[in-house]
Structures are given as C-alpha cells and as structure tokens.
Design a protein around this motif. Structure first.
Motif, PDB file in Angstrom:
ATOM      1  N   ALA A 456      10.051  19.427   8.803  1.00  0.00           N
ATOM      2  CA  ALA A 456      10.712  18.703   7.717  1.00  0.00           C
ATOM      3  C   ALA A 456      10.759  17.228   8.063  1.00  0.00           C
ATOM      4  O   ALA A 456      11.057  16.851   9.193  1.00  0.00           O
ATOM      5  N   ALA A 458      12.509  13.714   7.259  1.00  0.00           N
ATOM      6  CA  ALA A 458      13.748  13.194   6.678  1.00  0.00           C
ATOM      7  C   ALA A 458      13.501  11.973   5.799  1.00  0.00           C
ATOM      8  O   ALA A 458      12.553  11.212   6.011  1.00  0.00           O
ATOM      9  N   GLU A 488      18.271  12.945   2.571  1.00  0.00           N
ATOM     10  CA  GLU A 488      18.450  14.216   3.276  1.00  0.00           C
ATOM     11  C   GLU A 488      17.803  14.197   4.660  1.00  0.00           C
ATOM     12  O   GLU A 488      16.766  13.577   4.885  1.00  0.00           O
ATOM     13  N   ARG A 489      18.485  14.895   5.594  1.00  0.00           N
ATOM     14  CA  ARG A 489      17.998  15.090   6.961  1.00  0.00           C
ATOM     15  C   ARG A 489      17.994  16.578   7.266  1.00  0.00           C
ATOM     16  O   ARG A 489      18.718  17.337   6.614  1.00  0.00           O
ATOM     17  N   TYR A 490      17.239  16.985   8.276  1.00  0.00           N
ATOM     18  CA  TYR A 490      16.985  18.409   8.456  1.00  0.00           C
ATOM     19  C   TYR A 490      17.196  18.848   9.899  1.00  0.00           C
ATOM     20  O   TYR A 490      16.956  18.092  10.842  1.00  0.00           O
ATOM     21  N   THR A 505      19.692  22.023   6.468  1.00  0.00           N
ATOM     22  CA  THR A 505      19.804  20.649   5.989  1.00  0.00           C
ATOM     23  C   THR A 505      21.188  20.082   6.297  1.00  0.00           C
ATOM     24  O   THR A 505      22.141  20.817   6.549  1.00  0.00           O
ATOM     25  N   ASN A 508      22.700  19.803   2.036  1.00  0.00           N
ATOM     26  CA  ASN A 508      22.457  20.800   0.981  1.00  0.00           C
ATOM     27  C   ASN A 508      22.434  22.242   1.467  1.00  0.00           C
ATOM     28  O   ASN A 508      21.892  23.110   0.791  1.00  0.00           O
TER      29      ASN A 508
END
Length: 758
Positions: A456, A458, A488-490, A505, A508
């Motif tokens: 992912a 970010a 968003e960051r993961y 996440t 979310n």
C-alpha cells in the motif's frame, strides 16, 4: 570404553541443558554508554546490556535480559575492589553483578529516595573505605559495600534543594562533589552530619564537569575545555581539549580525559602520553574510556568498544561481541536460512523518523553481518521485510519515505520509487507548499501464491500496488472506496486462501479487496463493529478467520469467505470468562502485532504490555511474557516473527531482540524427522516435553513401558507438547515412555522413546 561412554554422556547432558534454555538473545553491543576497568577485566555497557573481556583468557562474557540483566537505561558503570560491578540507570535503578556472576537488582533509590521519578538519574560511582558514593541527579547516596544497602543520602543544594551531582572524590579526608550548577562543593568526610546541606561549602564556584584524585592531587575538567590541577584551592591549567568534555578517569599510572571527540592520556607527572581523535575508518564520537595494563579502551556511540595502545598508534582492535547494528529493532523477518532486522520506525500516525540505518542479518553458521546504509542509497525509516518465495535471493524492504528497496544476494541493491516504476508503480505524496518535496511511503508487503507482491502506497489515490513477476506494476484506485484517500496511511496486509487482500488502515479500518471478483472492495469500519478506525494489524488464521488489531482493542471476522458472497461485513469481539465475570479480550488495548502460529494459536503484542500467546479461539492464555516475568528486555514489542520449522518465536523490541523456543511449528511432509526434546527429562526440569517434526493432524500416543496409555492427542501443526502427566491427573513416575505417531491414513508411522528421571 568407559571413557568413550562418559564423553558421549557429557555431550548428551550438554545438549539437553542447551535445549532446556528456551530463550535466546540477539543483542547489539555497539552503542556503548560507559567503559570501566576491573582486575584484569575490561567492562563496557550499552543502554541495555553489559559485556566484559578477561585479558588473561580473552573470554568475552555478556549480561543481558537472558541472564536477568534488565536495565532501564544504563548511564554509568563501575567495578569495585570487592569485584562487584555496579550498573547505574537513568531512573535510579542500580544493578550489581556479583563476583560469581549472579545479578542483584537494587531498586532502593527508586523506592526509598523521596524525589520525583525523573530526578533519579545515576551519573557516577566512587569507592572509598568500603563505601560507594553514588552521584545522582538529586544529590549523593551512599551504599555500604559489606551489605549492599543504603547508608545515607545527602541533598547538598545551597538551600537543601535537589542538586545534580556529576561526580564525587575524596582528597585529604575531604569529600568533593562536582555539581552541574553550583560549582564544586566539599565537606569533611568525618562529619557525622553530611546529610545537612549547611555542612557543605563551595570549594570552587565555576562550571565543572569532572573531578578526580590522581597522584595525590585534585584534577578537574572545566566546561571551558581546560584541565586543571588544584594547588590548594587555586586551579592551575595544564592542558586543553577541543571538544565537549565528558569525564575524567584514573588508573594507578594514568589520567584519562574523555571528551566527545578526543581522548587525552596523561602520566603521573601530567605529561601528555597520547591523544586519540578518531577510530581509524569510523566517523563516530566517544562515549567512554578506561585504561588497563597500558592499554586504552574507548567506547563509541554506534560502533562498539575498541582497544588501542599508549601512546596511540592508530591501531584499534574491536572488542564488542558480534550482534546487530543496534538494539532498537523495528521489523524482523525469518527468511529461509537467515534472520533480517530493520531499525527504522514511524509513529502512530506513520510519520517517518528519517533515521538512516543499515539492515542487520543473522546466519546461524556465520553470525551477524550488516548491509550498510550507504549500500541502501541512504534510504530512511526502514521497516517491513519480505523474501520473494519465487526467488529467495531477493528481499524487499519498505522505506517509509524513500520507496521500496530490492536487495539481491545482500549486495545488489535497487531503490524503487516514483522515478523508475512507471505510471502504474510507486508514487510520491503531493505536498503543495513545497512541490519539490518527494516522499514515497509504501507499507504492507505481502506475496500471494502466484508470486505477486502487494503493498500500500500512502497519501495517493492509486494506493494499492502490486509488483508482478517480470517487474510489472499495477495500481488500484481507492478514490471511490474511501473518502480521504490522499490522507490515508496503511499498516500491514494479509492475504487469505481466496486471494482476498486485507489491508490495515489508519483512518478507515480494514479494506478487503479481490481483483478476481471484479475488483471488489469492502470496507470494515466503525459502523461494522470496530472499536477504532485505526487498525494497526490484520492476520488471517488457519480456519479462515480475520483477526483485527486496532488502537483500542481486538476484533475478528468469523469467515473470510463471507467477502465473496456479502457486500458488508461485521467484526465481533471475543468474550472471555474469568470466574463469574465476562469481559472483552484486550478491551481498549492497542494491538501492535498479531502472528498466527502453526497450531493456529495467536501471538499478540500489546503496546507497553508485552506479549500474549492465546489459544486458537483466543479464550485461553497459553503464555504471557513481560519484562517482569521473562527475558523480554522491554514490554514494547514492535514485531513478532516465527521460524515455522524450529518453532522459535522472535520478539523485536525497542531494547533488543529475543526469542522463545515455542512448540508451534509448521507440519512436515512426512514423519522422518520426528524428534523429542528435552530427553531425558531431568529432576530439575519444570517445562513440557516437545514432540516435533510432526505432520499436521497426526495421532500421538504416549504409553509407559508396559503399554498403559498416559497421553493422546492430534497434532495441530508440527509440534505437540506433553506436560509429563497422565492425562493431567498426576506426574508420571521415572521410567521409559514410548511415543507412537501415526498419520490418519496409517501410511506414515514412527516410534520414539522418552526417559524421565524424577
């Protein structure tokens, strides 16, 4: 024949003793905090450990949490005339290594001295007439060497207030104390009222760093980068140094002036004998120095302990034991035949630390090596590690700022980022006030059964990336999945048997995605049973349940198969019964990592609370490890990894890496390698017996020599444990016990023996 038998017996006993030690340490000895000399032995400390070298035998001895040395943060080190080693800590804790090697923890200052906890740092130890004078952040505490107990505490501020004392010494029956803000103070050592601050007078009101007694005179180090000898009360300069002064130390024949970038050595006439400015080939500052047998020992902040000659010859010998680059271990990976550690970090919001550190690699046959930061394009904030299952010479490492490192054979390194992965590859975040700022922040690294590597990215729209065999990239847009995708960051990613990607996440909850079902997405958030939208980790277990670790607790999704047939998923908690009280498992606790072992049990790291090993359904605690009850050096466990062949469970913490030899191994393909350990079971052994090397779901029966059944189970994974009882009722007697192992279809069978000595 008897000699041969005794040799075999001794070897066998040695092997058994090694097997019974279920913990191992993987500590760094590079970040030296202090150095001191003993009787033919040199000692050095790091923040988390101590090691020594006997100059007669050249033997190195290490003291870590594995043998019960559990410091807070070591600040100073001293070896007494009685051969006790005193270890001072940031929080006032004193640890003493006794002459026989046993370790005594002395929390006396922490528990008994009534000053604020953040004012108890130990700065120095000084021995005189059977007493240890402890210079601390609040004053002076005196220990009696005969009983290792506190005698007195002196608060010597001008009005009796707390005063930071850097060092003490005795000269002509006067005790002198170097203070941080009130100069050098003194008092008559024979005065019975030294606890009364009014009994102390100012000897010199200047700003001093260190004071020692050497060759029947007082020698001081001043903050003006000058060294002085005192003639009466008059300081006379005799040398200068060009960097920040740290401390003076003495031996019978030498005075050592330690500054952060210089070590000066003087003889008894105060004539300069040598100056050391730098360890050859190393750019680092000095953190400790001592002299023993006309040799100079120098501690460095990142590169270990070195020995050199007097006068200096620019020849240096590294003495530190082999270990990783540093103790702070962020992510850990057990590859096919090595252990890899990264030492970066990010905070709760995934903001990078920008640290430039290399990668530490441990090989069982050759020990530790490292891939230096220069070979890694100086990438910062290194984290998650993945071994390419389709080409095991390849490792991938996430940098939470620089992109993705591809390392082949530990030497051939490529930095993958927004510049070389194409329009479908990695992307830099957009920072409008400064469009020249570039930061590529991948995380999650997980490989599917087809060899595709998922991660992912970010702060970008096309956040879900996949690197396919052949170096082909593909991206999936999350714009229509979550509303705040560019912020968003993961966390990590796990992949289930259906190929569904589960992504942790920050804002979310959990995102589920499967490209095989028309690029289907499902978001599991606060409205779907999560206690917090910040999901720190996810893990799919062997029964198809998704375990979700959040900032405020644990949740599970009962079946990952529901993703295929449903459009909304609900997560539930786990309720455990304690007596008459029902409560939620890990209620409101921050879950930092979850690892599913070969028996489908879970290893769960809680923030600042150690590690829990729970049963497959989470309702039974199998192990609970903390700093207080185990060799964990810290309760802040950042990452968990398991060697599924041996069952060794690795815990990466902020104060070093340790491992526990667990029993949850991956099932073997056959029963050819089944073994039992420890064997024999000796009277002082209190653990369980492990039958390892099993296939999954085989029947294990244990009988006594007459055929009476005492234990039976079906394996879950590659190892079974037996508590040496007859079905949990009573301990079985001494004797030989038979272990019968058979596969469900009867095609594979084996028999082993266990000897129990009560």
């Amino acid at each position: 024949m008897m000699q041969k038998f005794l040799g075999i017996l001794i070897l066998f006993i040695t092997q058994v003793q090694a097997q019974q030690n279920l913990w191992k340490g993987y500590f760094s000895f590079n970040e030296i905090t202090d150095v001191c000399a003993g009787n033919q032995t040199i000692f050095a400390s790091t923040k988390n450990a101590v090691f020594s070298k006997d100059l007669n035998t050249n033997n190195l001895t290490t003291y870590t949490s594995i043998n019960d040395l559990k410091p807070n943060e070591i600040t100073t080190l001293f070896h007494t005339s009685t051969k006790h080693t005193f270890i001072g800590n940031e929080n006032g804790q004193i640890i003493i290594i006794k002459p026989d090697g046993t370790i005594v923890n002395k929390p006396d200052i922490i528990l008994e001295v009534p000053v604020p906890p953040n004012s108890k740092r130990i700065n120095d130890f000084y021995e005189f007439n059977g007493k240890i004078y402890v210079s601390t952040q609040y004053g002076i505490t005196v220990f009696d060497l005969t009983n290792l107990e506190i005698d007195e505490t002196y608060y010597i501020g001008s009005s009796g207030e707390l005063l930071d004392v850097l060092q003490t010494t005795v000269f002509n029956n006067q005790i002198y104390a170097v203070t941080r803000t009130q100069g050098i103070k003194k008092a008559a050592l024979s005065n019975p009222f030294l606890y009364d601050y009014s009994q102390w007078s100012v000897f010199d009101g200047g700003y001093w760093l260190s004071l020692v007694t050497f060759n029947n005179q007082l020698i001081g180090m001043n903050s003006n980068n000058m060294l002085y000898k005192f003639v009466g009360a008059i300081p006379q300069s005799f040398a200068s140094f060009g960097s920040v002064g740290i401390k003076l130390k003495t031996s019978a024949t030498y005075l050592v002036a330690h500054a952060n970038y210089q070590i000066h050595v003087f003889n008894t006439s105060l004539a300069l004998q040598s100056i050391t400015y730098q360890i050859t080939g190393i750019s680092d500052y000095f953190t400790g120095a001592a002299i023993l047998n006309n040799k100079l020992y120098i501690g460095t902040s990142k590169n270990g302990l070195f020995e050199s000659s007097i006068p200096a010859t620019n020849q240096f010998t590294l003495l530190s034991p082999n270990g990783p680059i540093q103790d702070y271990s962020f992510k850990i990976k057990k590859t096919t035949d090595e252990l890899w550690l990264t030492h970066g970090s990010y905070d709760r919001t995934y903001a990078p630390d920008y640290k430039q550190e290399g990668i530490s690699v441990f090989a069982p046959q050759s020990g530790w090596s490292s891939i230096p930061k220069g070979a890694l394009f100086n990438a910062v904030s290194l984290g998650t590690i993945l071994e390419n299952t389709k080409n095991k010479t390849e490792k991938y490492i996430c940098s939470n700022h620089s992109g993705l490192l591809k390392v082949v054979n530990k030497t051939d390194v490529t930095l993958l980022n927004h510049l070389n992965t194409g329009t479908s590859g990695l992307e830099s975040l957009t920072y409008l006030p400064d469009p020249t700022y570039k930061s590529v922040r991948p995380n999650g690294l997980k490989q599917d059964k087809d060899g595709n590597i998922w991660l992912a990215n970010a702060y970008v729209n096309k956040a879900l990336k996949v690197l396919k065999p052949g170096n082909n990239w593909q991206s999936y847009d999350l714009t229509n999945v979550i509303s705040d995708v560019t912020n968003e960051r993961y966390g990590n990613i796990d992949i289930d048997k259906n190929g569904t990607k589960w992504i942790a996440t920050f804002l979310n909850g959990v995102i589920g995605f499967n490209e095989k079902y028309n690029n289907k997405f499902i978001v599991v958030g606060l409205d779907n049973g999560l206690p917090d939208k910040d999901v720190r980790c996810v893990a799919v277990d062997k029964k198809g349940q998704l375990w979700i670790g959040t900032y405020k607790g644990l949740r599970i999704i009962s079946s990952v198969d529901r993703f295929i047939s449903e459009n909304e998923l609900t997560a539930t908690n786990i309720v455990i019964q304690e007596g008459d009280l029902a409560q939620e498992l890990f209620y409101q606790q921050m879950i930092q990592d979850i690892y599913v072992d070969g028996s489908n049990n879970k290893w769960i790291a809680l923030a600042d609370a150690g590690v829990f090993h729970v049963s497959a359904n989470g309702k039974t605690t199998l192990h609970r490890f903390t700093k207080e009850n185990s060799p964990l050096p810290s309760n802040n466990v950042l990452d968990i990894e398991i060697d599924e062949v041996s069952g060794e469970v690795f815990f990466a913490t902020d104060k070093g890496t340790v491992s526990f030899l667990g029993s949850s191994t991956k099932g073997s393909d056959n029963l050819e390698a089944v073994y039992v350990y420890p064997n024999p079971i000796r009277p002082d052994y209190t653990g369980t017996v492990k039958i390892a090397g099993l296939m999954d779901k085989v029947n294990v029966k244990i009988t006594d020599i007459e055929g009476n059944l005492v234990f039976e189970t079906t394996s879950q994974g590659g190892t079974v444990e037996w508590d040496t009882t007859a079905f949990g009722k009573y301990k079985v007697a001494s004797g030989v016990y038979m272990v019968f192992v058979s596969a469900a279809d009867g095609a594979e069978t084996t028999v082993k023996k266990i000897m129990i000595v009560r």
